[in-house]
Design a protein around this motif. Structure first.
Motif, short mmCIF file in Angstrom:
data_model
loop_
_atom_site.label_atom_id
_atom_site.label_comp_id
_atom_site.label_asym_id
_atom_site.label_seq_id
_atom_site.Cartn_x
_atom_site.Cartn_y
_atom_site.Cartn_z
N ILE A 10 -64.45 24.13 52.05
CA ILE A 10 -65.13 22.84 52.14
C ILE A 10 -66.40 22.96 52.96
O ILE A 10 -67.43 22.36 52.63
CB ILE A 10 -64.18 21.76 52.71
N VAL A 11 -66.37 23.73 54.03
CA VAL A 11 -67.53 23.82 54.92
C VAL A 11 -68.44 25.02 54.60
O VAL A 11 -69.40 25.27 55.33
CB VAL A 11 -67.12 23.84 56.42
N SER A 12 -68.17 25.71 53.50
CA SER A 12 -68.97 26.90 53.17
C SER A 12 -70.21 26.58 52.35
O SER A 12 -70.95 27.48 51.97
CB SER A 12 -68.12 27.94 52.44
N GLY A 13 -70.44 25.32 52.09
CA GLY A 13 -71.60 24.93 51.30
C GLY A 13 -71.24 24.71 49.84
O GLY A 13 -70.16 25.07 49.40
N PHE A 14 -72.16 24.09 49.11
CA PHE A 14 -71.93 23.83 47.70
C PHE A 14 -73.26 23.86 46.96
O PHE A 14 -74.32 23.69 47.54
CB PHE A 14 -71.22 22.49 47.48
N ILE A 15 -73.16 24.07 45.66
CA ILE A 15 -74.34 24.14 44.80
C ILE A 15 -74.52 22.79 44.10
O ILE A 15 -73.55 22.20 43.61
CB ILE A 15 -74.18 25.25 43.73
N TYR A 62 -76.39 23.62 49.41
CA TYR A 62 -76.41 22.61 50.48
C TYR A 62 -75.32 22.94 51.48
O TYR A 62 -74.24 23.39 51.11
CB TYR A 62 -76.20 21.21 49.89
N GLN A 63 -75.62 22.72 52.74
CA GLN A 63 -74.64 22.98 53.80
C GLN A 63 -73.60 21.86 53.81
O GLN A 63 -73.89 20.72 53.44
CB GLN A 63 -75.35 23.09 55.15
N SER A 64 -72.39 22.19 54.29
CA SER A 64 -71.33 21.18 54.23
C SER A 64 -70.40 21.18 55.44
O SER A 64 -69.25 20.79 55.34
CB SER A 64 -70.52 21.37 52.94
N GLU A 65 -70.92 21.61 56.58
CA GLU A 65 -70.16 21.43 57.81
C GLU A 65 -70.01 19.92 58.03
O GLU A 65 -70.78 19.14 57.46
CB GLU A 65 -70.89 22.07 58.99
N PRO A 66 -69.07 19.47 58.85
CA PRO A 66 -68.91 18.03 59.06
C PRO A 66 -70.21 17.30 59.43
O PRO A 66 -70.49 16.22 58.90
CB PRO A 66 -67.87 17.94 60.19
N THR A 67 -71.02 17.89 60.29
CA THR A 67 -72.29 17.27 60.66
C THR A 67 -73.22 17.17 59.46
O THR A 67 -73.91 16.16 59.26
CB THR A 67 -72.97 18.06 61.80
N ASP A 68 -73.22 18.20 58.61
CA ASP A 68 -74.04 18.19 57.41
C ASP A 68 -73.61 17.08 56.46
O ASP A 68 -74.45 16.41 55.84
CB ASP A 68 -73.97 19.54 56.68
N GLN A 69 -72.30 16.88 56.34
CA GLN A 69 -71.79 15.83 55.48
C GLN A 69 -72.23 14.45 55.98
O GLN A 69 -72.65 13.59 55.20
CB GLN A 69 -70.26 15.91 55.39
N LEU A 70 -72.16 14.26 57.30
CA LEU A 70 -72.62 12.99 57.88
C LEU A 70 -74.11 12.80 57.70
O LEU A 70 -74.58 11.69 57.38
CB LEU A 70 -72.25 12.92 59.37
N LEU A 77 -74.86 14.14 46.83
CA LEU A 77 -73.65 13.58 47.44
C LEU A 77 -72.49 13.62 46.45
O LEU A 77 -71.38 14.04 46.81
CB LEU A 77 -73.91 12.15 47.92
N LYS A 78 -72.75 13.21 45.23
CA LYS A 78 -71.71 13.22 44.19
C LYS A 78 -71.22 14.64 43.93
O LYS A 78 -70.01 14.88 43.82
CB LYS A 78 -72.26 12.59 42.90
N ASP A 79 -72.15 15.59 43.82
CA ASP A 79 -71.76 16.99 43.58
C ASP A 79 -70.90 17.52 44.73
O ASP A 79 -69.88 18.17 44.50
CB ASP A 79 -72.99 17.87 43.40
N GLY A 80 -71.31 17.23 45.97
CA GLY A 80 -70.54 17.67 47.12
C GLY A 80 -69.15 17.06 47.14
O GLY A 80 -68.15 17.74 47.41
N LYS A 81 -69.08 15.76 46.82
CA LYS A 81 -67.78 15.07 46.78
C LYS A 81 -66.89 15.69 45.70
O LYS A 81 -65.70 15.94 45.94
CB LYS A 81 -67.98 13.59 46.51
N ASN A 82 -67.45 15.93 44.52
CA ASN A 82 -66.65 16.49 43.42
C ASN A 82 -66.12 17.88 43.77
O ASN A 82 -64.97 18.21 43.44
CB ASN A 82 -67.47 16.55 42.13
N ILE A 83 -66.93 18.67 44.43
CA ILE A 83 -66.49 20.01 44.83
C ILE A 83 -65.40 19.91 45.89
O ILE A 83 -64.39 20.61 45.82
CB ILE A 83 -67.70 20.85 45.29
N LYS A 84 -65.60 19.02 46.84
CA LYS A 84 -64.59 18.83 47.89
C LYS A 84 -63.26 18.38 47.28
O LYS A 84 -62.20 18.90 47.64
CB LYS A 84 -65.09 17.81 48.91
#
Length: 182
Positions: A76-81, A91-99, A141-148
């Motif tokens: 989840i925190v390793s980033g996503f395309i 895109y980065q996806s650490e908790p701070t990045d998500q916020l 945001l949608k892509d990140g959510k779908n990957i998560k």
């Protein structure tokens, strides 16, 4: 060596050098032979150590579920395309990045203005702030959510396999395949 055995289940509660310990509902047996590693995973019956497979299986299942949760969190925190900009960007996806992403998406939607957001066109070798339209940010945001969600569903599927496993071998064969979700 003294072995403390539960009188009802015959499970080994502990092994000690002296017999001066008092443990309720146990019998103490003096044993002069070899005591296996992790003796509490065994029962002691008729002078023999017998592996308590149910206890070991339960422990291995707990360890495997912990491992799956850890892998899911790492993924989840390793980033996503996302292809929101027209080509693949990481895109980065650490908790701070998500916020930060949520905040930038809200700002873009409220102001209807483009916003800079950090991404990498070369799989993390370099990072830069690129202008994103409100629609592009919503897509990121949608892509990140779908990957998560895909990662969490995979973790749930694997944990269900672990729960349904009936042998240590079955549990050990359950692995997380694949590198990154895109």
């Amino acid at each position: 060596m003294f072995i403390y055995i539960d009188k009802t289940t015959k499970e080994i509660k502990c092994v000690a050098e002296k017999s001066s310990i008092v443990i309720e509902n146990t019998e103490v047996v003096e044993f002069k032979g070899h005591v296996p590693e992790e003796p509490t995973n065994y029962k002691f019956m008729d002078g023999n150590f017998i592996l308590n497979e149910n206890k070991v299986l339960k422990k291995i299942k707990q360890e495997k579920i912990h491992e799956i949760n850890k892998i899911a969190q790492e993924k989840i925190v390793s980033g996503f395309i996302s292809n929101a900009l027209g080509s693949s960007h990481l895109y980065q996806s650490e908790p701070t990045d998500q916020l930060n992403l949520l905040s930038v998406v809200q700002t873009a939607q409220l102001t209807n203005e483009n916003q800079p957001f950090k991404c990498s066109p070369d799989n993390g070798k370099t990072w830069e702030y690129k202008e994103h339209t409100p629609e592009q940010l919503a897509q990121v945001l949608k892509d990140g959510k779908n990957i998560k969600i895909a990662i969490l569903e995979k973790a749930n599927q694997l944990k269900q396999q672990v729960k349904n496993a009936t042998s240590i071998k079955e549990v050990k064969l359950i692995t997380w395949e694949g590198e990154r979700y895109e």
